[in-house]
Scaffold this motif. Structure first.
Motif, PDB file in Angstrom:
ATOM      1  N   ALA A  30      64.976  54.840  47.205  1.00  0.00           N
ATOM      2  CA  ALA A  30      64.551  54.757  45.804  1.00  0.00           C
ATOM      3  C   ALA A  30      63.031  54.868  45.699  1.00  0.00           C
ATOM      4  O   ALA A  30      62.298  54.703  46.669  1.00  0.00           O
ATOM      5  N   GLU A  31      62.575  55.134  44.489  1.00  0.00           N
ATOM      6  CA  GLU A  31      61.142  55.281  44.249  1.00  0.00           C
ATOM      7  C   GLU A  31      60.471  53.905  44.220  1.00  0.00           C
ATOM      8  O   GLU A  31      61.008  52.936  43.677  1.00  0.00           O
ATOM      9  N   TYR A  32      59.295  53.819  44.790  1.00  0.00           N
ATOM     10  CA  TYR A  32      58.490  52.606  44.722  1.00  0.00           C
ATOM     11  C   TYR A  32      57.021  53.005  44.747  1.00  0.00           C
ATOM     12  O   TYR A  32      56.673  54.159  45.045  1.00  0.00           O
ATOM     13  N   GLU A  33      56.146  52.076  44.414  1.00  0.00           N
ATOM     14  CA  GLU A  33      54.717  52.370  44.423  1.00  0.00           C
ATOM     15  C   GLU A  33      53.981  51.388  45.325  1.00  0.00           C
ATOM     16  O   GLU A  33      54.471  50.288  45.615  1.00  0.00           O
ATOM     17  N   VAL A  34      52.814  51.805  45.762  1.00  0.00           N
ATOM     18  CA  VAL A  34      51.943  50.961  46.581  1.00  0.00           C
ATOM     19  C   VAL A  34      50.632  50.781  45.829  1.00  0.00           C
ATOM     20  O   VAL A  34      49.989  51.762  45.434  1.00  0.00           O
ATOM     21  N   VAL A  35      50.237  49.527  45.618  1.00  0.00           N
ATOM     22  CA  VAL A  35      48.994  49.213  44.915  1.00  0.00           C
ATOM     23  C   VAL A  35      48.060  48.509  45.895  1.00  0.00           C
ATOM     24  O   VAL A  35      48.360  47.407  46.361  1.00  0.00           O
ATOM     25  N   ILE A  36      46.950  49.157  46.212  1.00  0.00           N
ATOM     26  CA  ILE A  36      45.989  48.595  47.155  1.00  0.00           C
ATOM     27  C   ILE A  36      44.742  48.167  46.392  1.00  0.00           C
ATOM     28  O   ILE A  36      44.159  48.954  45.635  1.00  0.00           O
ATOM     29  N   VAL A  37      44.347  46.915  46.603  1.00  0.00           N
ATOM     30  CA  VAL A  37      43.191  46.353  45.909  1.00  0.00           C
ATOM     31  C   VAL A  37      42.112  46.039  46.937  1.00  0.00           C
ATOM     32  O   VAL A  37      42.269  45.150  47.774  1.00  0.00           O
ATOM     33  N   GLU A  38      41.030  46.790  46.884  1.00  0.00           N
ATOM     34  CA  GLU A  38      39.894  46.588  47.784  1.00  0.00           C
ATOM     35  C   GLU A  38      39.016  45.489  47.190  1.00  0.00           C
ATOM     36  O   GLU A  38      38.432  45.651  46.114  1.00  0.00           O
ATOM     37  N   ASP A  39      38.917  44.365  47.891  1.00  0.00           N
ATOM     38  CA  ASP A  39      38.265  43.171  47.350  1.00  0.00           C
ATOM     39  C   ASP A  39      36.767  43.143  47.692  1.00  0.00           C
ATOM     40  O   ASP A  39      36.284  42.272  48.402  1.00  0.00           O
ATOM     41  N   GLY A  40      36.037  44.145  47.186  1.00  0.00           N
ATOM     42  CA  GLY A  40      34.593  44.159  47.398  1.00  0.00           C
ATOM     43  C   GLY A  40      34.188  44.428  48.825  1.00  0.00           C
ATOM     44  O   GLY A  40      33.146  43.928  49.284  1.00  0.00           O
ATOM     45  N   SER A  41      34.969  45.203  49.575  1.00  0.00           N
ATOM     46  CA  SER A  41      34.680  45.457  50.985  1.00  0.00           C
ATOM     47  C   SER A  41      33.360  46.220  51.156  1.00  0.00           C
ATOM     48  O   SER A  41      32.985  47.046  50.315  1.00  0.00           O
ATOM     49  N   THR A  42      32.686  45.953  52.264  1.00  0.00           N
ATOM     50  CA  THR A  42      31.523  46.756  52.643  1.00  0.00           C
ATOM     51  C   THR A  42      31.955  47.963  53.477  1.00  0.00           C
ATOM     52  O   THR A  42      31.224  48.938  53.591  1.00  0.00           O
ATOM     53  N   ILE A  43      33.139  47.871  54.105  1.00  0.00           N
ATOM     54  CA  ILE A  43      33.751  49.014  54.802  1.00  0.00           C
ATOM     55  C   ILE A  43      35.061  49.298  54.074  1.00  0.00           C
ATOM     56  O   ILE A  43      36.063  48.628  54.298  1.00  0.00           O
ATOM     57  N   ASP A  44      35.040  50.265  53.171  1.00  0.00           N
ATOM     58  CA  ASP A  44      36.218  50.453  52.320  1.00  0.00           C
ATOM     59  C   ASP A  44      37.275  51.327  52.995  1.00  0.00           C
ATOM     60  O   ASP A  44      37.029  51.964  54.019  1.00  0.00           O
ATOM     61  N   PHE A  62      39.079  49.504  43.600  1.00  0.00           N
ATOM     62  CA  PHE A  62      37.954  48.819  44.244  1.00  0.00           C
ATOM     63  C   PHE A  62      37.290  47.939  43.198  1.00  0.00           C
ATOM     64  O   PHE A  62      36.901  48.409  42.135  1.00  0.00           O
ATOM     65  N   LYS A  63      37.185  46.655  43.509  1.00  0.00           N
ATOM     66  CA  LYS A  63      36.624  45.703  42.542  1.00  0.00           C
ATOM     67  C   LYS A  63      35.663  44.746  43.236  1.00  0.00           C
ATOM     68  O   LYS A  63      35.557  44.717  44.470  1.00  0.00           O
ATOM     69  N   ASP A  64      34.990  43.942  42.445  1.00  0.00           N
ATOM     70  CA  ASP A  64      34.103  42.920  42.997  1.00  0.00           C
ATOM     71  C   ASP A  64      34.909  41.891  43.779  1.00  0.00           C
ATOM     72  O   ASP A  64      36.073  41.619  43.469  1.00  0.00           O
ATOM     73  N   ASN A  65      34.283  41.287  44.783  1.00  0.00           N
ATOM     74  CA  ASN A  65      34.953  40.304  45.622  1.00  0.00           C
ATOM     75  C   ASN A  65      35.284  39.033  44.834  1.00  0.00           C
ATOM     76  O   ASN A  65      34.416  38.446  44.189  1.00  0.00           O
ATOM     77  N   SER A  66      36.570  38.642  44.871  1.00  0.00           N
ATOM     78  CA  SER A  66      36.983  37.404  44.203  1.00  0.00           C
ATOM     79  C   SER A  66      38.088  36.689  44.970  1.00  0.00           C
ATOM     80  O   SER A  66      38.724  35.790  44.439  1.00  0.00           O
ATOM     81  N   GLY A  67      38.352  37.103  46.220  1.00  0.00           N
ATOM     82  CA  GLY A  67      39.336  36.410  47.049  1.00  0.00           C
ATOM     83  C   GLY A  67      40.705  37.059  47.004  1.00  0.00           C
ATOM     84  O   GLY A  67      41.025  37.828  46.092  1.00  0.00           O
ATOM     85  N   PRO A  68      41.553  36.733  47.997  1.00  0.00           N
ATOM     86  CA  PRO A  68      42.868  37.378  48.103  1.00  0.00           C
ATOM     87  C   PRO A  68      43.817  37.040  46.962  1.00  0.00           C
ATOM     88  O   PRO A  68      44.589  37.888  46.509  1.00  0.00           O
ATOM     89  N   GLY A  69      43.797  35.779  46.498  1.00  0.00           N
ATOM     90  CA  GLY A  69      44.704  35.392  45.422  1.00  0.00           C
ATOM     91  C   GLY A  69      44.436  36.161  44.144  1.00  0.00           C
ATOM     92  O   GLY A  69      45.349  36.733  43.519  1.00  0.00           O
ATOM     93  N   PHE A 329      37.681  27.354  47.983  1.00  0.00           N
ATOM     94  CA  PHE A 329      37.895  27.778  46.600  1.00  0.00           C
ATOM     95  C   PHE A 329      37.045  29.000  46.261  1.00  0.00           C
ATOM     96  O   PHE A 329      35.824  28.993  46.453  1.00  0.00           O
ATOM     97  N   PHE A 330      37.735  30.043  45.795  1.00  0.00           N
ATOM     98  CA  PHE A 330      37.037  31.209  45.273  1.00  0.00           C
ATOM     99  C   PHE A 330      36.759  30.984  43.787  1.00  0.00           C
ATOM    100  O   PHE A 330      37.595  30.438  43.075  1.00  0.00           O
ATOM    101  N   LYS A 331      35.615  31.430  43.361  1.00  0.00           N
ATOM    102  CA  LYS A 331      35.292  31.350  41.949  1.00  0.00           C
ATOM    103  C   LYS A 331      35.963  32.514  41.242  1.00  0.00           C
ATOM    104  O   LYS A 331      35.617  33.679  41.476  1.00  0.00           O
ATOM    105  N   ILE A 332      36.953  32.210  40.409  1.00  0.00           N
ATOM    106  CA  ILE A 332      37.690  33.250  39.704  1.00  0.00           C
ATOM    107  C   ILE A 332      36.882  33.718  38.497  1.00  0.00           C
ATOM    108  O   ILE A 332      36.565  32.918  37.614  1.00  0.00           O
ATOM    109  N   PRO A 333      36.499  34.989  38.434  1.00  0.00           N
ATOM    110  CA  PRO A 333      35.741  35.482  37.284  1.00  0.00           C
ATOM    111  C   PRO A 333      36.605  35.525  36.032  1.00  0.00           C
ATOM    112  O   PRO A 333      37.818  35.660  36.101  1.00  0.00           O
ATOM    113  N   THR A 334      35.967  35.382  34.871  1.00  0.00           N
ATOM    114  CA  THR A 334      36.713  35.470  33.611  1.00  0.00           C
ATOM    115  C   THR A 334      37.265  36.872  33.420  1.00  0.00           C
ATOM    116  O   THR A 334      38.324  37.071  32.834  1.00  0.00           O
ATOM    117  N   GLU A 335      36.550  37.857  33.954  1.00  0.00           N
ATOM    118  CA  GLU A 335      37.023  39.235  33.914  1.00  0.00           C
ATOM    119  C   GLU A 335      36.616  39.927  35.205  1.00  0.00           C
ATOM    120  O   GLU A 335      35.431  40.002  35.525  1.00  0.00           O
TER     121      GLU A 335
END
Length: 578
Positions: A30-44, A62-69, A329-335
């Protein structure tokens, strides 16, 4: 039901490649998708991921670093499926995994599940020992499994699934790490959702690859548990205290020697003997049994001391968790700011046959310190637009470290030894090997590599027969891989026997890694726990460094890691602009 696979990643492009390689050979239709979130890596991982654009439906962010959760939450908000499956980047996925998940959800649906983990045969001895410590019935793995009912299981975020409904209702993971997965499980229970263990939906989890990282990890686990007990006292269990009681009991055992009582220490000694015996039998290797004793020691003491420290600060001294342990504890950004993204539209291609999942062994890669030096010889003209760069070196030279560094720069790298192992697991190749070397070379259609190695090692005729089977198949495999990367300006083919196999003839330029003999011997002895004579025998079966230098366009001399990166960059710049 459509699955969305969510994978957060931080500075791990080589792990993402292995995970995606394993998904490519999935037998799920069946069809499925893969979503990869780069958490502010310096080596992307962007360029590595692009290599799979015609094989998997991938969305990359690719987004700013905010932790795995928070990165998992970000990925689930972007996902288009109605059931999310979450993996850590250091996991390798069996080809039947998604079918097992679908079968379990059809049999007895739950809004959140967790799966176990296993170790691949190709994992390093230390990885296998750590896996034993984390999963055995003799350790906290058994304590954890025994203290949780299968239908009240707390999924671990390296291998878990959650429905879109449960995610949106619970708002996903919190900002504590580690501990974000049991925190989410408990909140789901309170919201009326059920969790369950899917025993057959396992992954191959590489975990931490050295003692220091493992000790730090389990210490954080220990610190997180009293915080969770503080938040959810109704879910606190006496078994959580066992590692700390282990540490306290050990300290008391040493004190008892002052009173001439040695039987408590004898009990500890007996326990570790049991660990050694069980692990040695289970892993069929006494060295892994010995390493398992170290792993269990670090697991109990690291977790136990972390638990005691956290209990005192949180329960006794009433400190706020965020103040007592800000590192948890990671500081969770409002956005969360999304910096870059792309989505492929290709659907997973059908597979005619399954092949073995490639696994690299981080511990087998020595830390290289090198300097590059061009050799003024004529460069062979490529017959294709993409430049094929050969990378080679003797055993223990550090060529794999250089290959990994080049790969981190976004340049496709074909690791010949790893890919050859995949090819050798193809049914038709196994059949040819069986016909040549007799049927007892396989067990349950799985190639016995040690037995095969014992046959061909030191026997040129047998080795020639094996190469006649494997090399043409690897050549076809490489040509197909090259077609997938034909729009890239350069690609790199790493091979220990680049010259011996004749593969160098297809290359536009050759880079050789040259390292002093004694350094190579020392590395391989430490890496493979072998003897000096055996290492020398393997080195003598390869061509000399002098021959490599004479046939190469560029030389990397093993002197310093920082210099290696600078000189590798210079070489790549020359190759890309000429």
């Amino acid at each position: 039901m459509k699955f969305s696979i969510i994978i957060p990643v931080f500075n791990r492009p080589e792990e993402i490649k292995e995970l995606l390689d394993s998904l490519v050979v999935s037998d799920y239709k069946a069809e499925y998708e893969v979503v990869i979130v780069e958490d502010g890596s310096t080596i992307d991982s962007k360029e590595v991921i692009r290599q799979f654009s015609n094989q998997l439906n991938i969305s990359y962010y690719f987004k700013d670093n905010s932790g795995p959760g928070d990165s998992r939450n970000f990925g689930m908000k972007k996902a288009k499926g109605d059931y999310f499956i979450i993996f850590d980047s250091d996991c390798i996925i069996p080809k039947e995994y998604l079918n097992e998940v679908e079968k379990e959800l059809t049999r007895e649906y739950v809004d959140c599940f967790g799966g176990p983990d296993r170790a691949l045969p190709s994992f390093s001895k230390i990885q296998k020992a750590i896996n034993f410590a984390m999963t055995s019935f003799l350790t906290t793995g058994g304590i954890r499994g025994g203290s949780e009912k299968l239908n009240k299981f707390q999924p671990r975020s390296f291998n878990m699934g959650i429905s879109k409904k449960a995610f949106e209702t619970s708002n996903g993971f919190g900002n504590i790490h580690p501990g974000e997965d049991p925190d989410l499980s408990i909140r789901l229970w309170k919201l009326g959702f059920k969790t369950r263990l899917f025993s057959n939906a396992y992954v191959y989890h590489k975990r931490r690859i050295d003692w220091q990282k493992f000790s730090l990890q389990v210490n954080k686990f220990g610190k997180a548990r009293p915080i969770l007990n503080h938040w959810y006292p109704e879910y606190s269990k006496p078994t959580f205290w066992l590692p700390s009681l282990f540490v306290i009991g050990l300290f008391a055992s040493f004190l008892s020697l002052l009173l001439l009582f040695d039987w408590p220490l004898k009990i500890y000694f007996l326990y570790f003997v049991v660990i050694f015996v069980v692990s040695s039998i289970q892993n069929k290797n006494p060295l892994i049994g010995f390493y398992s004793m170290i792993a269990v020691w670090k697991q109990f003491t690291g977790y136990g001391m972390g638990f005691l420290e956290s209990y005192l600060k949180i329960k006794i001294f009433k400190r706020k968790p965020e103040v007592a342990f800000p590192e948890l504890f990671f500081k969770i950004p409002t956005e969360t700011k999304e910096v870059e993204s792309f989505t492929t539209t290709s659907k997973p291609i059908a597979k005619a046959e399954s092949i073995n999942v490639p696994v690299s062994n981080p511990l087998s890669t020595p830390v290289v310190e090198v300097q590059s030096k061009p050799v003024p010889i004529e460069t062979k003209k490529s017959v294709v637009k993409t430049k094929i760069i050969g990378l080679t070196g003797g055993i223990g030279s550090g060529k794999t470290t250089i290959a990994t560094y080049i790969q981190s720069k976004g340049i496709p790298v074909y690791i010949s030894d790893t890919e050859a192992k995949k090819v050798m697991e193809q049914p038709e190749i196994i059949a040819k090997i069986n016909a040549t070397f007799n049927d007892d070379i396989t067990t349950n259609n799985v190639l016995d590599r040690q037995k095969l190695a014992s046959i061909v090692f030191g026997n040129p005729e047998k080795l020639k027969q094996l190469n006649a089977i494997v090399h043409p198949a690897v050549k076809i495999h490489f040509d197909n891989w090259l077609k997938q990367n034909q729009n890239r300006p350069i690609i790199v083919k790493e091979a220990a026997i680049l010259f011996e196999s004749g593969s160098y003839k297809d290359c536009d330029a050759i880079i050789s890694v040259i390292t002093p003999l004694e350094t190579r011997i020392e590395r391989v002895i430490q890496r493979d726990t072998t003897t000096r004579d055996k290492v020398l025998q393997r080195i003598n079966n390869q061509i000399t460094d002098e021959e490599r230098i004479a046939k190469s366009n560029y030389i990397i001399k093993n002197e310093s890691l920082d210099e290696a990166k600078k000189q590798t960059d210079q070489i790549l710049n020359l190759l890309e602009n000429n």
